[in-house]
Each structure stands twice: as structure tokens, then as C-alpha cells.
Scaffold this motif. Structure first.
Motif, mmCIF file in Angstrom:
data_model
loop_
_atom_site.group_PDB
_atom_site.id
_atom_site.type_symbol
_atom_site.label_atom_id
_atom_site.label_comp_id
_atom_site.label_asym_id
_atom_site.label_seq_id
_atom_site.Cartn_x
_atom_site.Cartn_y
_atom_site.Cartn_z
ATOM 1 N N SER A 149 0.835 -1.196 0.000
ATOM 2 C CA SER A 149 0.000 0.000 0.000
ATOM 3 C C SER A 149 0.875 1.253 0.000
ATOM 4 O O SER A 149 1.870 1.322 0.700
ATOM 5 C CB SER A 149 -0.874 -0.031 1.250
ATOM 6 O OG SER A 149 -1.761 1.039 1.216
ATOM 7 N N SER A 154 -1.705 3.365 -7.831
ATOM 8 C CA SER A 154 -2.751 4.245 -8.371
ATOM 9 C C SER A 154 -2.112 5.397 -9.137
ATOM 10 O O SER A 154 -2.618 5.806 -10.182
ATOM 11 C CB SER A 154 -3.612 4.807 -7.249
ATOM 12 O OG SER A 154 -4.215 3.768 -6.531
ATOM 13 N N THR A 155 -0.995 5.898 -8.606
ATOM 14 C CA THR A 155 -0.324 7.012 -9.264
ATOM 15 C C THR A 155 0.150 6.607 -10.657
ATOM 16 O O THR A 155 -0.002 7.363 -11.626
ATOM 17 C CB THR A 155 0.863 7.469 -8.402
ATOM 18 O OG1 THR A 155 0.404 7.667 -7.068
ATOM 19 C CG2 THR A 155 1.449 8.751 -8.910
HETATM 20 N N1 LIG Z 1 -1.880 14.360 -4.402
HETATM 21 C C1 LIG Z 1 -0.787 13.880 -3.783
HETATM 22 N N2 LIG Z 1 0.152 14.704 -3.307
HETATM 23 C C2 LIG Z 1 1.261 14.230 -2.714
HETATM 24 N N3 LIG Z 1 1.520 12.923 -2.533
HETATM 25 C C3 LIG Z 1 0.619 12.039 -2.979
HETATM 26 C C4 LIG Z 1 -0.587 12.462 -3.624
HETATM 27 N N4 LIG Z 1 -1.293 11.361 -3.966
HETATM 28 C C5 LIG Z 1 -0.567 10.305 -3.547
HETATM 29 N N5 LIG Z 1 0.578 10.702 -2.956
HETATM 30 C C6 LIG Z 1 1.628 9.830 -2.420
HETATM 31 O O1 LIG Z 1 1.975 8.925 -3.431
HETATM 32 C C7 LIG Z 1 2.241 7.653 -2.900
HETATM 33 C C8 LIG Z 1 1.542 6.624 -3.730
HETATM 34 O O2 LIG Z 1 0.152 6.769 -3.630
HETATM 35 P P1 LIG Z 1 -0.821 5.811 -4.410
HETATM 36 O O3 LIG Z 1 -2.201 6.271 -4.166
HETATM 37 O O4 LIG Z 1 -0.384 5.704 -5.815
HETATM 38 O O5 LIG Z 1 -0.553 4.437 -3.665
HETATM 39 P P2 LIG Z 1 -1.144 3.004 -3.995
HETATM 40 O O6 LIG Z 1 0.012 2.145 -4.353
HETATM 41 O O7 LIG Z 1 -2.246 3.091 -4.971
HETATM 42 O O8 LIG Z 1 -1.669 2.558 -2.579
HETATM 43 P P3 LIG Z 1 -3.021 1.757 -2.190
HETATM 44 O O9 LIG Z 1 -2.746 0.330 -2.444
HETATM 45 O O10 LIG Z 1 -3.157 2.036 -0.732
HETATM 46 O O11 LIG Z 1 -4.128 2.311 -3.007
HETATM 47 C C9 LIG Z 1 1.814 7.697 -1.441
HETATM 48 O O12 LIG Z 1 2.979 7.621 -0.680
HETATM 49 C C10 LIG Z 1 1.159 9.025 -1.250
HETATM 50 O O13 LIG Z 1 1.622 9.597 -0.054
#
Ligand SMILES: Nc1ncnc2c1ncn2[C@@H]1O[C@H](COP(=O)(O)OP(=O)(O)OP(=O)(O)O)[C@@H](O)[C@H]1O
Ligand SMILES: [Mg+2]
Lengths: 264, 386
Positions: A42, A47-48
């Protein structure tokens, strides 16, 4: 898979928010007809990554090549045209809250096709039926549960028969039966519509059943640390972070997962 | 040393927590005593320099025989010890601690991680001013291009090929028009009444009471009703637009529109802006009438003039061009308020607090902007001799 056409080719992508680098040196090819899994703890940036491929977040370095064009070097109109081939299911469904479920699915059809209203209605019922949501056609998003919202979002994502579907955790928050149905549905979509699918998921059983290629992102080093289908990674990969993820049902949470969770 | 020593009954129950460090042949032994249950003060702190100097490779052990119950304050303490031991290159042996405490401890990382840095701006004053200027220019560019897209959307809508849904427009028109009538009435009535009251008191000194009709009529048609109505709508509708759009932002609805390729300008902005631009001039006309009526009510009770005479005198004294001027102004006010509110909403962040900030900002920008615009209009009117 390697003999198949490459739809999207990601080259040395770097994703950051301001000075904070989320992922770097991300490279992979998305083959036509495959189901590609984006894995990782996580907060590692799954998602990014998805958001940058579908045009919501400009990467700070690297290219996303779509059919030979560098996606982020295109102008807005061209990017919108490319996006017409995409269907996206967001992590929480992202239904348009001022519209009923049916209108949500109908809107893309009204916008981009010349279909008559009753033909649209038929299609809407079909798409909602596929995800088991036909009964909710006249409800508003705030009247349905989180899992239902997600299924409605899926129906909306497939409204325009996209070539490439992006799913962000499609089965999180669904009961096991609906979740299994969703796996079937995803496979059916791939086979029936010839769609290619990029899926972010934590659901290992689903991943093993459906995905045939993938990438594993690491939250600590901010890089991909493994490539391959979840099944291969499960059986052959010896990188500790990956094995911890793949076998986690049998082990206590490892340090890496802990670290990743702190970023949530 | 048994693991369950902490439950031994022989220890006093309410003993306060204490600890002590001794050097032994094998390294360091930390003795822990008492009841570590309340989240009380100092005992939780383990000074970084509390460990006696030890050779690398030695071990830190515990003596927890005197431990009489514990909660997370104890874990906090032991975690501090663990990190201090790590820094002193002592190996850490927690076997003497209660088993469940050991498991909790295993969950915690060995090193304290620096919290992810929050984005901070540490720049000089010049860089700050330069950045702000660039931002402003960029913002002007963005807003202009938004406005352009909205106009394009409007042209498309006139041609009948539009992404706007009629239903959305009607809902917005209802909110920006009929449902604002009450507050527009109240405010304008009171303003008209106050104008008449103050005016009458002054005019009476010159025996020129009859001119109160001109005073109230011209002031409200030309300035007050246009401004008052615009301010009301900035607070009511502008704030609502900004809140709505920034909520959609937080809910990823805007992202979903963008990914689907549905033009934001045509779909979200056009109905909002159009509805306000359509309704505001009518609200203004209505507001003017109510203000004049307010003046009429006060005048009737304070001066000796027939009702018909009041209205005749009003229409005699207030030229139609005054109404036209106010009408045109309120069109611009509406466009400005709605566009600014939408822009603020689109720019907002994704959290709940951001929704509030966006709504507030939209209202402030709306009100200040309306007054500034009004000043510009006054200058232009003066130059053009209107
Ligand atoms: N708008 C934003 N501004 C700054 N940092 C962000 C933003 N959105 C996400 N992040 C950071 O980017 C990182 C990745 O976030 P992301 O949502 O892509 O994670 P993920 O792998 O999809 O996690 P999950 O499995 O919980 O959905 C996180 O550490 C978060 O703190
Ligand atoms: Mg995510």
C-alpha cells in the motif's frame, strides 16, 4: 505473449509529487489481450502509475508510448482521442454524484455515440446487468453501498467498449462471491471484447487466476523490483519483498509491508 | 526469568514504574519494576545517553521480574531502549519481556523514520515575488482559456450539439433564481428603506423631500441593487459552485470526466455560469423594484406625498439608461462570480477541509471582485458620460 502486438509501452517513467519521488525507472510493455497486474504494498504508487497512464498526472521523466506516439507529448485533443480507447475504474468508483447509476453509464454513450435513447437504455441495462446492478439503475450513488458503487463504476468503464481497461482494486470491498464473479467478468471481457486489462489488486487469488503479466513496485526503493506474472513471481521469485507479498497469508507482516503502510 | 513474571501477585499493586541500568559481564542489564499501565509522564522517556558505554557485540538484556502489568507506555519505553541499543551497537535481547510485548515490539521498525517531508517553500523574497507574479499571469491565462472554452461550449449549445445536460442547467437556474428571491427581497427592501430614511432626514433640511424618489431610484438602479444582488449571489451561489466542484474533485468525479474525455468546460462549467448569467440581471431588476418599494414604504410614513405621486416622481426622475447600466453590470458580475467560483473549485485540493477553503475563497474573491468591477464601471461611465 511476446509475439503479440504491444499496445502501451512505458519507458523509464518517473512519477513524483513536487520533490517527492514516488516511483522511478518504471518500464514495461502492455501486450494486446493480456491482463497486466500492478502489484506492491500500500502506498507504493500503483494508483499514481495508473493515473499517469490514463492522462491525469504528467510524469516527471520518461515516456508512455501508445501506438508509437508519446502520449504526454501529444496535444489535449489527441490525448482525449487516445483516451476514448480507455475505460477506467477508479479506486472508489468515482460515480458522478448528481446522476443516477443509469445516467452515469448512459452519459458516455450519449456524448460519444449517435444512438437513439432507447438503444442507449438497452445498452445501459446490459452493462449494469453484467455487473449485477440492473436493479439499481434509478438509484443515486449516495443511495448504494461502496461495493455497488464500484460495480456501477465498472459498468460505466465498459460503456464505450474500450480496448484497454484500467481497474484500480476492482475487488476490494466486495464479498467473495461477487469478487469471484468479477474475476469471471474480467476474463469474459478480455475474451469477449478482446480487451486488454491493467489491474491494480491486492487480491492474490484473483491475480493468480487472471493476470498473465505484471510488475512489482517497491515502496522503499521507489522502483519496480520484479517483472512477470503473479504466478511466476509466486513460484520463482526470491526477492524478499516479493515473496513476503506473495506468501503473506502464511507469514506475519514483514518489515517492508510495515514501512509501506506508514505512507498511507 | 519466566515470561509471565509480570503477573506475580507478590508485587505491590499500585507501584509506580521505575527502571535502572547496570553493566554486567555480558553487556547491559535493564531492570524494570512496577506497574507500567497509566500513560504517565517521565517513565516513558529513555534518554539516549542512559546506556553505559559498552563494547560492540555485547548484549542488552532485561530483568522484568518486578514488572506488574503494562500497556503501550511500556512498549514506547522499550522501543526507545531498542533504538538506543541499536545506536550503541548493542544487540537487543528481549526474551525476558512478556511474550505479547515482544510481539508488539517486533512490529515496530528498528530505526525511527523521518516523516515524509511536507512540501515547504523556503525561498527568498525576490523568488517569492517572482513566483507570485508568474502564478498570477499563469492564473489569468488559465481563467481566460476556461472562459474561452465556456463560450465555445455556449456556441455549441446554441447549435444544438452540446455536452451540457438540460436538466443540470434547469437545476442550476432554479437555484440561482427563484430560490434566491426571498433573500434578495429582504436585503433590497431594507437597503431601499434605509436610503429613504437617511435621505429624508437630510433632504428635509433643505425642504427638498420630494427628491427622495430620485435618490432611492437612481442609487438602487445604478449601484446598490446591482452590487447587493451580486454580493448575495457570490455568497450563495458562488460558494455553492466552488464547494460542489471541489467535492467532485475529492471524489475523483472530475478525473472520471477527464478520462472519459467529457469536456469540463461544456459539461460542468457551462450550466453553472450560464444559469447565473441568465438569472442575475432579472434578480437585479427585481431587486431594484423591491428597493424602490422599500423606499416608498418609509417615505409614505415620513412625508406627505400621495402613493401615485411617489411612483410618478420616481419614473420621472430615474432614466431608463440607469436601469440599462445596472443590467449590463449585473451581467458582468454574474459572469465573474460564476467563473471565479468554478475556477476556485477546480483548483481545490482533495480533502474535506479543501472544500471549505474553496467555498470561502470563492465568496471572498466574488465579493471583492464585484466591488472592484463596479469601480471600473464607474470610471468607464464617468469617461463616457453615462
Ligand atoms: N496528491 C498527492 N500529493 C502528494 N503525494 C501524494 C498524492 N497522492 C498520492 N501521494 C503519495 O503517493 C504515494 C503513492 O500513492 P498511491 O495512491 O499511488 O498508492 P497506492 O500504491 O495506490 O496505494 P493503495 O494500495 O493504498 O491504493 C503515497 O505515498 C502518497 O503519499
Ligand atoms: Mg491505490
Amino acid at each position: 505473449m511476446s509475439d503479440q502486438e504491444t499496445l502501451i509501452s512505458v519507458r523509464d517513467l518517473q512519477l513524483s509529487f513536487g520533490p517527492k519521488i514516488i516511483q522511478q525507472k518504471v518500464s514495461f510493455d502492455l501486450k494486446k489481450g493480456s491482463i497486466f497486474a500492478v502489484m506492491g504494498g500500500s502506498g507504493c504508487g500503483k494508483s499514481t502509475l495508473l493515473r499517469s497512464i490514463v492522462g491525469l498526472l504528467r510524469p516527471t521523466e520518461g515516456q508512455i508510448m501508445v501506438g508509437g506516439d508519446d502520449y504526454w507529448a501529444q496535444d489535449d485533443a489527441r490525448r482525449t482521442a487516445i483516451n476514448r480507447r480507455y475505460g477506467v475504474l477508479f479506486q472508489n468508483g468515482a460515480l458522478w454524484s448528481s446522476m443516477t447509476v443509469g445516467e452515469n453509464v448512459a452519459l458516455p454513450l450519449e456524448m460519444f455515440t449517435d444512438l437513439k435513447p432507447d438503444a442507449i437504455e438497452q445498452l445501459v441495462r446490459l452493462k449494469l446487468g453484467l455487473v449485477g446492478m440492473e436493479h439499481a439503475i434509478d438509484l443515486f450513488p449516495f443511495e448504494i453501498s461502496g461495493g455497488m458503487r464500484k460495480r456501477a463504476g465498472l459498468a460505466r468503464a465498459i460503456a464505450l467498449e474500450p480496448d484497454i481497461l484500467f481497474f484500480d482494486e476492482p475487488s476490494a470491498g466486495l464479498d467473495p462471491i461477487t469478487s469471484a464473479r468479477l474475476d469471471d467478468l474480467i476474463l469474459t471481457l478480455r475474451d469477449g471484447l478482446g480487451a486488454t486489462i491493467v489491474i491494480v489488486s491486492h487480491e492474490l487469488p484473483s491475480l493468480f487466476t487472471i493476470a498473465d503479466d505484471g510488475i512489482f513496485l517497491d515502496a522503499v526503493t521507489h522502483r519496480p523490483i520484479a517483472h512477470g506474472s503473479p504466478r511466476e513471481l509466486h513460484d520463482n521469485c526470491t526477492i524478499p519483498e516479493v515473496t513476503a507479498f506473495m506468501h503473506r497469508s502464511a507469514s506475519i507482516p514483514s518489515q517492508t509491508e510495515q514501512k509501506a503502510e506508514q505512507h498511507v | 526469568m519466566t515470561q509471565n513474571s509480570s503477573t506475580s501477585l507478590s508485587t505491590k499493586t499500585a507501584s509506580s514504574p521505575s527502571w535502572s541500568v547496570e553493566s554486567t559481564a555480558a553487556g547491559v542489564c535493564l531492570t524494570i519494576k512496577g506497574k507500567w499501565t497509566a500513560l504517565t509522564g517521565e517513565a516513558m522517556l529513555f534518554p539516549q545517553d542512559a546506556l553505559p558505554p559498552a563494547k560492540a557485540g555485547q548484549t542488552l538484556t532485561f530483568d522484568a521480574n518486578g514488572l506488574d502489568g503494562w500497556d503501550s507506555s511500556f512498549i514506547t519505553f522499550v522501543w526507545n531502549v531498542k533504538r538506543a541499543a541499536g545506536q550503541a551497537s548493542l544487540s537487543f535481547d528481549s526474551q525476558a519481556l512478556p511474550a505479547s510485548a515482544q510481539r508488539l515490539l517486533a512490529l515496530l521498525p528498528e530505526k525511527t523514520e523521518k516523516p515524509a517531508p511536507h512540501q515547504e517553500n523556503k525561498e527568498g523574497i525576490l523568488a517569492h515575488i517572482g513566483g507570485a507574479t508568474l502564478n498570477t499571469l499563469q492564473e489569468i491565462g488559465t481563467v481566460s482559456s476556461l472562459a474561452l472554452q465556456v463560450v465555445k461550449g455556449a456556441v455549441q449549445a446554441v447549435r444544438g450539439k452540446s455536452s451540457m445536460r438540460l436538466k443540470d442547467l434547469l437545476v442550476d437556474i432554479w437555484n440561482a433564481g427563484p430560490s434566491a428571491l426571498l433573500i434578495v427581497s429582504v436585503v433590497n427592501f431594507l437597503v431601499g428603506a434605509i436610503l429613504a430614511f437617511v435621505g429624508l432626514l437630510e433632504l428635509r433640511k433643505f425642504a427638498a423631500e420630494i427628491y427622495v424618489t430620485n435618490l432611492v431610484g437612481i442609487a438602487s438602479a445604478r449601484e446598490i441593487s446591482a452590487i447587493m444582488t451580486a454580493i448575495i449571489m457570490a455568497g450563495r451561489t458562488g460558494g455553492a459552485y466552488a464547494a460542489r466542484i471541489s467535492t467532485m474533485q475529492g471524489n475523483e468525479e472530475i478525473d472520471a470526466l477527464q478520462v472519459t474525455g467529457i469536456p469540463l468546460a461544456g459539461y460542468i462549467l457551462l450550466p453553472s455560469i450560464l444559469s447565473l448569467v441568465i438569472m442575475m440581471p432579472f434578480l437585479y431588476l427585481y431587486g431594484t423594484m423591491v428597493a424602490i418599494f422599500g423606499g416608498f414604504v418609509v417615505s409614505m410614513s415620513m412625508m406627505d406625498l400621495s402613493p401615485i405621486g411617489y411612483w410618478l416622481s420616481t419614473f420621472d426622475g430615474v432614466d431608463l439608461s440607469q436601469f440599462a447600466f445596472g443590467f449590463v453590470k449585473s451581467l458582468f458580475f454574474a459572469g465573474f462570480i460564476a467563473l471565479a467560483a468554478c475556477r476556485v473549485g477546480l483548483k481545490a485540493g482533495r480533502s474535506a477541509a479543501d472544500v471549505g477553503i474553496a467555498a470561502t475563497r470563492a465568496v471572498v474573491i466574488g465579493i471583492v471582485g464585484v466591488i472592484a468591477l463596479d469601480a471600473v464601471f464607474a470610471i468607464i461611465a464617468n469617461a463616457a458620460g453615462i
